[in-house]
Design a protein around this motif. Structure first.
Motif, PDB file in Angstrom:
ATOM      1  N   UNK A  85       0.827  -1.350   0.075  1.00  4.61           N
ATOM      2  CA  UNK A  85      -0.030   0.101  -0.042  1.00  4.61           C
ATOM      3  C   UNK A  85       0.976   1.477   0.173  1.00  4.61           C
ATOM      4  N   UNK A  86       2.039   1.245   0.552  1.00  2.00           N
ATOM      5  CA  UNK A  86       3.091   2.477   0.617  1.00  2.00           C
ATOM      6  C   UNK A  86       3.511   2.754  -0.729  1.00  2.00           C
ATOM      7  N   UNK A  87       3.865   1.486  -1.546  1.00  2.00           N
ATOM      8  CA  UNK A  87       4.404   1.739  -2.995  1.00  2.00           C
ATOM      9  C   UNK A  87       3.230   2.144  -3.790  1.00  2.00           C
ATOM     10  N   UNK A  88       1.846   1.483  -3.620  1.00  2.00           N
ATOM     11  CA  UNK A  88       0.969   1.530  -4.336  1.00  2.00           C
ATOM     12  C   UNK A  88       0.973   0.559  -5.473  1.00  2.00           C
ATOM     13  N   UNK A  89       1.700  -0.565  -5.419  1.00  2.00           N
ATOM     14  CA  UNK A  89       1.746  -1.473  -6.303  1.00  2.00           C
ATOM     15  C   UNK A  89       2.062  -3.087  -6.064  1.00  2.00           C
ATOM     16  N   UNK A  90       1.789  -4.070  -6.734  1.00  2.00           N
ATOM     17  CA  UNK A  90       1.927  -5.213  -6.167  1.00  2.00           C
ATOM     18  C   UNK A  90       3.315  -5.749  -6.089  1.00  2.00           C
ATOM     19  N   UNK A  91       3.552  -6.617  -5.086  1.00  2.00           N
ATOM     20  CA  UNK A  91       5.116  -6.942  -4.757  1.00  2.00           C
ATOM     21  C   UNK A  91       5.394  -8.389  -4.396  1.00  2.00           C
ATOM     22  N   UNK A  92       6.403  -8.950  -4.608  1.00  2.00           N
ATOM     23  CA  UNK A  92       6.734 -10.385  -4.131  1.00  2.00           C
ATOM     24  C   UNK A  92       7.140 -10.306  -2.651  1.00  2.00           C
ATOM     25  N   UNK A  93       7.106 -11.469  -1.805  1.00  2.00           N
ATOM     26  CA  UNK A  93       7.191 -11.535  -0.363  1.00  2.00           C
ATOM     27  C   UNK A  93       8.743 -12.038  -0.419  1.00  2.00           C
ATOM     28  N   UNK A  94       9.598 -11.304   0.443  1.00  2.00           N
ATOM     29  CA  UNK A  94      10.549 -11.704   0.766  1.00  2.00           C
ATOM     30  C   UNK A  94      10.727 -12.149   2.184  1.00  2.00           C
ATOM     31  N   UNK A  95      11.807 -13.091   2.564  1.00  2.00           N
ATOM     32  CA  UNK A  95      11.914 -13.629   3.988  1.00  2.00           C
ATOM     33  C   UNK A  95      13.071 -13.406   4.509  1.00  2.00           C
ATOM     34  N   UNK A  96      13.620 -12.698   5.711  1.00  2.00           N
ATOM     35  CA  UNK A  96      14.837 -12.537   6.321  1.00  2.00           C
ATOM     36  C   UNK A  96      14.910 -12.757   7.599  1.00  2.00           C
ATOM     37  N   UNK A  97      16.068 -13.195   8.270  1.00  2.00           N
ATOM     38  CA  UNK A  97      16.080 -13.446   9.583  1.00  2.00           C
ATOM     39  C   UNK A  97      16.620 -12.202  10.273  1.00  2.00           C
ATOM     40  N   UNK A  98      15.995 -11.634  11.201  1.00  2.00           N
ATOM     41  CA  UNK A  98      16.218 -10.455  12.106  1.00  2.00           C
ATOM     42  C   UNK A  98      16.240 -10.941  13.601  1.00  2.00           C
ATOM     43  N   UNK A  99      17.465 -11.083  14.231  1.00  6.43           N
ATOM     44  CA  UNK A  99      17.438 -11.283  15.626  1.00  6.43           C
ATOM     45  C   UNK A  99      17.054 -12.603  15.952  1.00  6.43           C
ATOM     46  N   UNK A 100      17.375 -13.534  15.028  1.00  6.14           N
ATOM     47  CA  UNK A 100      16.791 -14.969  15.248  1.00  6.14           C
ATOM     48  C   UNK A 100      15.433 -15.198  14.590  1.00  6.14           C
ATOM     49  N   UNK A 101      14.696 -14.196  14.381  1.00  4.69           N
ATOM     50  CA  UNK A 101      13.376 -14.438  13.962  1.00  4.69           C
ATOM     51  C   UNK A 101      13.105 -14.271  12.509  1.00  4.69           C
ATOM     52  N   UNK A 102      12.188 -15.098  11.818  1.00  6.41           N
ATOM     53  CA  UNK A 102      11.999 -14.871  10.323  1.00  6.41           C
ATOM     54  C   UNK A 102      11.011 -13.740  10.248  1.00  6.41           C
ATOM     55  N   UNK A 103      11.228 -12.757   9.153  1.00  6.16           N
ATOM     56  CA  UNK A 103      10.251 -11.933   8.890  1.00  6.16           C
ATOM     57  C   UNK A 103      10.121 -11.728   7.565  1.00  6.16           C
ATOM     58  N   UNK A 104       8.783 -11.264   7.251  1.00  3.74           N
ATOM     59  CA  UNK A 104       8.179 -11.108   5.759  1.00  3.74           C
ATOM     60  C   UNK A 104       8.340  -9.539   5.313  1.00  3.74           C
TER      61      UNK A 104
END
Length: 113
Positions: A85-104
């Motif tokens: 919604x911030x960019x106003x267009x569709x996007x792919x989902x990425x996954x990364x590890x931050x402080x040992x937790x997986x985030x989208x």
């Protein structure tokens, strides 16, 4: 013996309940809506206002009038893409590890979902 109707079921879905999605194919192509329900076993999602079908209801003791009801039906998860919604267009989902937790995160803007 009947052939199975579903040829491919993904191991995990890229969308969750409450996500805003953009429809990339089908009769509702180009529309956006919120994911109401997810069926991971079938690889389908129900999106608010997308793939709306009409169903005829027989009169019952609880509903003596009967009538015609419209409700959203499930669509394959491969037909929807997460909407940033911030960019106003569709996007792919990425996954990364931050402080040992997986985030989208959004591949377009890099923001956490």
């Amino acid at each position: 013996m009947a052939k199975p109707k579903i040829k491919f079921i993904p191991k995990s879905l890229h969308v969750k309940t409450g996500d805003m999605v953009y429809v990339i194919s089908g009769k509702d192509k180009g529309k956006t809506g919120k994911v109401v329900k997810v069926f991971p076993n079938k690889g389908k999602v129900v999106v608010e206002g997308i793939n709306v079908v009409t169903k005829h209801i027989k009169p019952t003791p609880m509903n003596p009038q009967g009538g015609v009801v419209t409700k959203p039906a499930p669509i394959f998860s491969s037909k929807v893409m997460l909407f940033d919604e911030e960019a106003g267009k569709p996007t792919k989902v990425g996954y990364r590890m931050v402080d040992g937790k997986k985030e989208r995160y959004s591949k377009v803007s890099g923001k956490v979902l």
